[in-house]
Design a protein around this motif. Structure first.
Motif, PDB file in Angstrom:
ATOM      1  N   PHE A 109      88.376  71.633  54.257  1.00  0.00           N
ATOM      2  CA  PHE A 109      88.396  70.045  54.448  1.00  0.00           C
ATOM      3  C   PHE A 109      88.646  69.641  55.781  1.00  0.00           C
ATOM      4  CE2 PHE A 109      87.660  70.453  49.996  1.00  0.00           C
ATOM      5  CZ  PHE A 109      87.383  69.047  49.302  1.00  0.00           C
ATOM      6  N   ASP A 110      89.811  70.249  56.354  1.00  0.00           N
ATOM      7  CA  ASP A 110      90.510  69.490  57.410  1.00  0.00           C
ATOM      8  C   ASP A 110      89.685  70.031  58.683  1.00  0.00           C
ATOM      9  OD1 ASP A 110      91.890  72.130  58.407  1.00  0.00           O
ATOM     10  OD2 ASP A 110      92.363  71.992  56.463  1.00  0.00           O
ATOM     11  N   ALA A 111      88.840  71.159  58.529  1.00  0.00           N
ATOM     12  CA  ALA A 111      88.179  71.773  59.731  1.00  0.00           C
ATOM     13  C   ALA A 111      88.989  71.896  60.953  1.00  0.00           C
ATOM     14  CB  ALA A 111      86.742  70.500  59.955  1.00  0.00           C
ATOM     15  N   LEU A 112      90.117  72.639  60.640  1.00  0.00           N
ATOM     16  CA  LEU A 112      91.068  72.844  61.783  1.00  0.00           C
ATOM     17  C   LEU A 112      91.299  74.386  61.438  1.00  0.00           C
ATOM     18  CD1 LEU A 112      93.175  69.701  62.125  1.00  0.00           C
ATOM     19  CD2 LEU A 112      91.482  70.547  63.935  1.00  0.00           C
TER      20      LEU A 112
ATOM     21  N   ASN B 267      81.475  77.411  65.322  1.00  0.00           N
ATOM     22  CA  ASN B 267      82.687  77.634  64.687  1.00  0.00           C
ATOM     23  C   ASN B 267      83.770  77.960  66.002  1.00  0.00           C
ATOM     24  OD1 ASN B 267      85.292  78.208  63.350  1.00  0.00           O
ATOM     25  ND2 ASN B 267      84.281  78.117  61.436  1.00  0.00           N
ATOM     26  N   LEU B 268      84.510  77.313  66.367  1.00  0.00           N
ATOM     27  CA  LEU B 268      85.259  77.552  67.670  1.00  0.00           C
ATOM     28  C   LEU B 268      86.427  78.400  67.074  1.00  0.00           C
ATOM     29  CD1 LEU B 268      85.142  74.173  69.525  1.00  0.00           C
ATOM     30  CD2 LEU B 268      83.673  76.165  69.424  1.00  0.00           C
ATOM     31  N   THR B 269      86.746  78.632  65.812  1.00  0.00           N
ATOM     32  CA  THR B 269      87.746  79.322  65.524  1.00  0.00           C
ATOM     33  C   THR B 269      87.292  80.894  65.210  1.00  0.00           C
ATOM     34  OG1 THR B 269      89.134  77.641  64.700  1.00  0.00           O
ATOM     35  CG2 THR B 269      89.627  79.679  63.635  1.00  0.00           C
ATOM     36  N   THR B 270      86.186  80.892  64.403  1.00  0.00           N
ATOM     37  CA  THR B 270      85.656  82.261  63.939  1.00  0.00           C
ATOM     38  C   THR B 270      84.727  82.791  64.750  1.00  0.00           C
ATOM     39  OG1 THR B 270      83.809  81.281  62.565  1.00  0.00           O
ATOM     40  CG2 THR B 270      86.131  81.716  61.482  1.00  0.00           C
ATOM     41  N   GLY B 271      84.116  82.079  65.861  1.00  0.00           N
ATOM     42  CA  GLY B 271      83.049  82.341  66.630  1.00  0.00           C
ATOM     43  C   GLY B 271      81.796  82.388  65.928  1.00  0.00           C
ATOM     44  N   LYS B 272      81.554  82.232  64.815  1.00  0.00           N
ATOM     45  CA  LYS B 272      80.240  82.250  64.083  1.00  0.00           C
ATOM     46  C   LYS B 272      79.539  80.968  64.326  1.00  0.00           C
ATOM     47  CE  LYS B 272      81.619  85.815  60.794  1.00  0.00           C
ATOM     48  NZ  LYS B 272      81.730  86.135  59.382  1.00  0.00           N
ATOM     49  N   GLY B 273      78.353  80.884  63.817  1.00  0.00           N
ATOM     50  CA  GLY B 273      77.410  79.721  63.823  1.00  0.00           C
ATOM     51  C   GLY B 273      77.956  78.813  62.739  1.00  0.00           C
TER      52      GLY B 273
ATOM     53  N   ASP C 159      79.739  71.217  65.887  1.00  0.00           N
ATOM     54  CA  ASP C 159      80.879  72.327  66.034  1.00  0.00           C
ATOM     55  C   ASP C 159      81.942  72.008  65.175  1.00  0.00           C
ATOM     56  OD1 ASP C 159      79.606  73.462  67.990  1.00  0.00           O
ATOM     57  OD2 ASP C 159      80.456  72.726  69.602  1.00  0.00           O
ATOM     58  N   THR C 160      82.938  72.980  64.945  1.00  0.00           N
ATOM     59  CA  THR C 160      83.937  72.816  63.910  1.00  0.00           C
ATOM     60  C   THR C 160      84.879  73.615  64.364  1.00  0.00           C
ATOM     61  OG1 THR C 160      84.445  72.649  61.403  1.00  0.00           O
ATOM     62  CG2 THR C 160      83.173  74.480  62.196  1.00  0.00           C
ATOM     63  N   ARG C 161      86.049  73.612  63.501  1.00  0.00           N
ATOM     64  CA  ARG C 161      87.336  74.541  63.959  1.00  0.00           C
ATOM     65  C   ARG C 161      87.830  75.020  62.649  1.00  0.00           C
ATOM     66  NH1 ARG C 161      89.356  70.472  68.486  1.00  0.00           N
ATOM     67  NH2 ARG C 161      89.347  69.169  66.637  1.00  0.00           N
ATOM     68  N   GLY C 162      87.144  74.975  61.427  1.00  0.00           N
ATOM     69  CA  GLY C 162      87.782  75.503  60.294  1.00  0.00           C
ATOM     70  C   GLY C 162      87.857  77.015  60.232  1.00  0.00           C
ATOM     71  N   ASN C 163      88.883  77.429  59.372  1.00  0.00           N
ATOM     72  CA  ASN C 163      89.290  78.821  59.539  1.00  0.00           C
ATOM     73  C   ASN C 163      89.382  79.452  58.288  1.00  0.00           C
ATOM     74  OD1 ASN C 163      91.473  77.497  58.384  1.00  0.00           O
ATOM     75  ND2 ASN C 163      92.983  78.856  59.040  1.00  0.00           N
ATOM     76  N   LEU C 164      88.846  78.699  57.040  1.00  0.00           N
ATOM     77  CA  LEU C 164      88.667  79.478  55.671  1.00  0.00           C
ATOM     78  C   LEU C 164      87.203  80.014  55.598  1.00  0.00           C
ATOM     79  CD1 LEU C 164      89.966  79.736  53.052  1.00  0.00           C
ATOM     80  CD2 LEU C 164      89.039  77.830  52.226  1.00  0.00           C
TER      81      LEU C 164
ATOM     82  N   GLY D 297      82.677  70.736  58.344  1.00  0.00           N
ATOM     83  CA  GLY D 297      82.156  69.393  58.891  1.00  0.00           C
ATOM     84  C   GLY D 297      83.128  69.067  60.166  1.00  0.00           C
ATOM     85  N   HIS D 298      82.700  67.852  60.751  1.00  0.00           N
ATOM     86  CA  HIS D 298      82.953  67.448  62.083  1.00  0.00           C
ATOM     87  C   HIS D 298      83.967  66.213  61.813  1.00  0.00           C
ATOM     88  CE1 HIS D 298      82.553  65.882  66.042  1.00  0.00           C
ATOM     89  NE2 HIS D 298      82.510  64.910  65.811  1.00  0.00           N
ATOM     90  N   ARG D 299      85.331  66.732  62.439  1.00  0.00           N
ATOM     91  CA  ARG D 299      86.313  65.773  62.163  1.00  0.00           C
ATOM     92  C   ARG D 299      85.822  64.408  63.009  1.00  0.00           C
ATOM     93  NH1 ARG D 299      91.154  66.959  60.400  1.00  0.00           N
ATOM     94  NH2 ARG D 299      92.356  65.376  61.606  1.00  0.00           N
TER      95      ARG D 299
END
Length: 760
Positions: free
Chosen positions: A341-344, A226-232, A290-295, A271-273
């Protein structure tokens, strides 16, 4: 959007030819056999597998039912990670983790299933643990441990089981405790930081009492980041356990008290956009994991799934013919599910959700085993509640947080019977029936609040209410559905090697209420909302041939089926324009009863023990599932709809070669195991989309050494060696929010692991 691939339908003459070929092969092998062959040593020999598909122990080849069984030894040698891995070798079966979850199960058998895990929707495939039905799919993606075997039954099940299931059944059968102390340890190390451990111990307390306990930990880093949270992302952090006490006061009485729990503390799976952000122009990431979700939280809690239950089973043998059984069980689970849902990294379309489920069931059963008549009869009661509440936080011209509450109570009563009578030597007739009453009561609430901070019930007490779209509480939603469903089967055991059967069965699943129903936004009449969706039914005719050649060294199971599926329940969620400005600004739950569908197909399973040390097994299945009537806005759009999670073609081929090999002075054998699986093109929804998956292939291989006494086993296992990327689920809301949501979830990439099992 890719076009739907057109394939020729299976002509009836093709099915007849296949059946004839199977019989001809059997005749040739029977003529060739001149003496008793060497006994097969591999665990895949179907003729020796004992199952309880009809609530009594029988050889797999003698049961006039489409059933596949996996023994504990087979599961161990292949190091299958969880129950979803079984689908690669099962005909016409899809098993997978539901979108955005690690442990919620989506199951389809022969085109029948349920993809939406929300309250109000019951699965078309029943999940059973020691004959206890799991009413909800949360925490049903179970890691495989402490089982004697797993059985998968295809087709309607109702005359033999406590809860009617319209599509099939997946049964976990745990082992009964032995009179001796038994300690087993299994450890696994693998890539992506995999660290698994299972410890099982059982011991007699007295001559008539035994106790067993199992503790298991399954951990893994993410397949991606997760490129936003830094977690797997796609990580695993599961703790599970089971305790059972068995009492055997005398040879006629058996009592088991059992309890189990599962705790899933994995990170949110995002998910993957598949599309570029509409406003931010955020690019599509290279790595599908990989994802960028922030929730990350729900009501201040990290993602978490808790599941636990207990049961009391009592079996009493009255005499040589009669046996009575009581199964009392209760279960609960709770899930805090942050779904981005949006993975951003922006707040565009997010759903923090809370799910809770509880159930209580009681089953009383009597089985009879006479010289010519065998059968089972029982009564069943279930009281269950499924509750969910969540916010749909949606950006746009007017940012909103839509709160949805669904509280569904289900009470079910049933009486069932199934008996088999021997008409003549080798010829038996089975008759069964079930009367089911399903009663449902529901509360549904849907409210829209201004802003992206959420609703009061989901942690924002200062939220300002804009509008209440749905308020159907206080006894407004009630329905009771009743149905008698029969089953009849004729089985002709032509000789010891061939068993031909034909059956007709009906299945039924009660109606219900969609917890996302939007009355105001879709101008839905209150009367329509209060009616809910109707029950669905299926009528299935099946013709099967189970054969054994060369004294059981080669076995085949062939089945052809035809189903008429009526009032198919299809839940879904669609984007809507509530103010007529031409832009989608909200969503609505829409559950359709597609009027008519036809499903037909063929399934072939075979095992060949070519030598005492070399086994080859295979599976091929074909299914043609199509809607005949699917009414939308008074128009039949059946030709534009497809069956989801139902690939037309599936195949599997696996081989096991054993080589005697002593290690450190201990005799043993090395097993070289390889498998190839093929899945045809698969639709994720009833309408084609970019989320649909083209056909794909999976290669697995294992090297396993087993000591002669079975007390030591070590193995090296490779899964998905071709590193195939294949979609398993997704979210399709490209018009909602500022960025649009079109995200996909994928099956596991290539993994390698090493296992060791010790038994003391």
């Amino acid at each position: 959007m890719r076009p739907i691939r057109k394939m020729k339908l299976l002509h009836p003459s093709t099915c007849a030819l296949l059946a004839a070929c199977s019989g001809a092969i059997g005749a040739v092998h029977a003529q060739e056999a001149t003496g008793a062959p060497a006994a097969a040593t591999t665990d895949d020999n179907m003729s020796r597998v004992v199952v309880t598909a009809r609530r009594r122990e029988e050889s797999l080849q003698d049961v006039p039912v489409s059933v596949t069984a996996f023994s504990a030894d087979q599961l161990s040698k292949q190091a299958l990670p969880d129950v979803t891995a079984l689908a690669l070798s099962l005909p016409n079966t899809t098993l997978k983790a539901s979108r955005a979850t690690n442990s919620t199960l989506t199951a389809f058998i022969r085109g029948v299933g349920q993809a939406d895990p929300l309250a109000g929707f019951e699965s078309g495939v029943g999940i059973y643990v020691d004959d206890i039905y799991l009413a909800r799919p949360q925490a049903a993606v179970a890691d495989i441990y402490d089982v004697e075997r797993i059985e998968v039954l295809r087709g309607p099940q109702g005359t033999l089981y406590g809860r009617n299931t319209i599509g099939g059944a997946l049964k976990y059968v745990t082992r009964k405790l032995g009179p001796q102390r038994d300690v087993r340890v299994r450890a696994t190390l693998g890539d992506y930081g995999q660290r698994d451990g299972v410890l099982t111990a059982s011991t007699p307390l007295t001559d008539t009492a035994r106790i067993s306990g199992t503790f298991a930990r399954f951990t893994r880093d993410g397949f991606g980041d997760n490129l936003t949270t830094g977690k797997g992302n796609y990580d695993k952090d599961v703790t599970a356990g089971r305790v059972s006490i068995e009492l055997v006061p005398n040879q006629d009485l058996f009592v088991r008290l059992a309890g189990d729990f599962t705790q899933d503390d994995s990170n949110p799976k995002n998910g993957h956009r598949l599309i570029v952000g509409r406003t931010s122009r955020a690019p599509i990431l290279d790595d599908v994991f990989d994802t960028r979700g922030n929730l990350t939280k729900v009501l201040g809690r990290d993602q978490e799934v808790r599941s636990y239950g207990g049961s009391v089973t009592v079996e009493y043998t009255v005499d040589s013919a009669w046996r009575l059984k009581s199964i009392t069980a209760a279960r609960r689970d709770k899930s805090w599910a942050p779904i981005d849902f949006d993975a951003l990294p922006v707040v565009d379309m997010e759903v923090p959700a809370l799910y809770t489920n509880r159930q209580f069931s009681q089953e009383l059963q009597a089985t009879y085993s006479g010289a010519r008549l065998q059968g089972v009869a029982g009564v069943y009661y279930m009281d269950a509640n499924a509750f969910n509440q969540f916010d749909t936080i949606l950006a746009g011209a007017v940012p909103t947080s839509t709160f949805t509450l669904g509280d569904i109570d289900t009470k079910a009563w049933a009486a069932y019977f199934d008996g088999s009578y021997t008409l003549a030597e080798g010829l038996s007739l089975s008759l069964g029936g079930r009367y089911t009453v399903d009663q449902r009561e529901a509360d549904v609430l849907r409210q829209i609040y201004f802003g992206l901070a959420g609703s009061p019930r989901m942690g924002n007490p200062n939220a300002i209410l804009f509008r209440t779209d749905t308020d159907l509480r206080g006894g407004l939603l009630e329905r009771k559905d009743k149905k008698f469903t029969p089953r009849v089967a004729l089985s002709w055991k032509m000789n010891d090697a061939h068993n031909l059967y034909a059956s007709y069965s009906e299945g039924f699943k009660g109606g219900g209420f969609d917890p996302r129903v939007n009355v105001v936004g879709t101008r839905l009449p209150i009367a329509t909302a209060r009616a809910g969706y109707a029950p669905e039914t299926i009528e299935t005719t099946e013709l099967g041939l189970k054969s054994a050649f060369h004294g059981g060294r080669i076995t085949t199971n062939l089945a052809m089926f035809h189903s008429d599926y009526q009032d198919v329940q299809i839940p879904g969620s669609i984007a809507i324009d509530t103010n007529g400005d031409g832009r989608d600004d909200s969503f609505a739950g829409v559950t359709t009863n597609a009027g008519k569908a036809r499903i037909k197909g063929v399934e072939l399973e075979a095992v060949a023990n070519l030598t005492p040390n070399f086994m080859v097994a295979g599976m091929y299945s074909y299914i043609d599932a199509s809607y005949r009537e699917y009414i939308v806005a008074n128009v039949n759009v059946a030709s534009q709809r497809t069956f989801q999670n139902t690939p037309k073609n599936s195949a599997n081929l696996r081989a096991n070669y054993d080589i005697p090999l002593p290690v450190m002075g201990h005799n043993g054998r090395v097993s070289l195991i390889g498998s190839y699986a093929y899945k045809g093109a698969t639709s994720q929804f009833e309408t084609p989309s970019i989320l649909d998956q083209d056909s794909y292939r999976i290669w697995d291989a294992s090297i396993v050494w087993t000591r002669a006494d079975g007390k030591v086993r070590a193995g090296l296992h490779g899964k998905n060696l071709g590193d195939e990327h294949y979609k398993t689920a997704g979210y399709l809301f490209p018009t909602l929010g500022n960025e649009g949501t079109l995200t996909a979830f994928y099956g596991n990439p290539r993994t390698v692991s090493a296992t060791i099992e010790l038994r003391f």
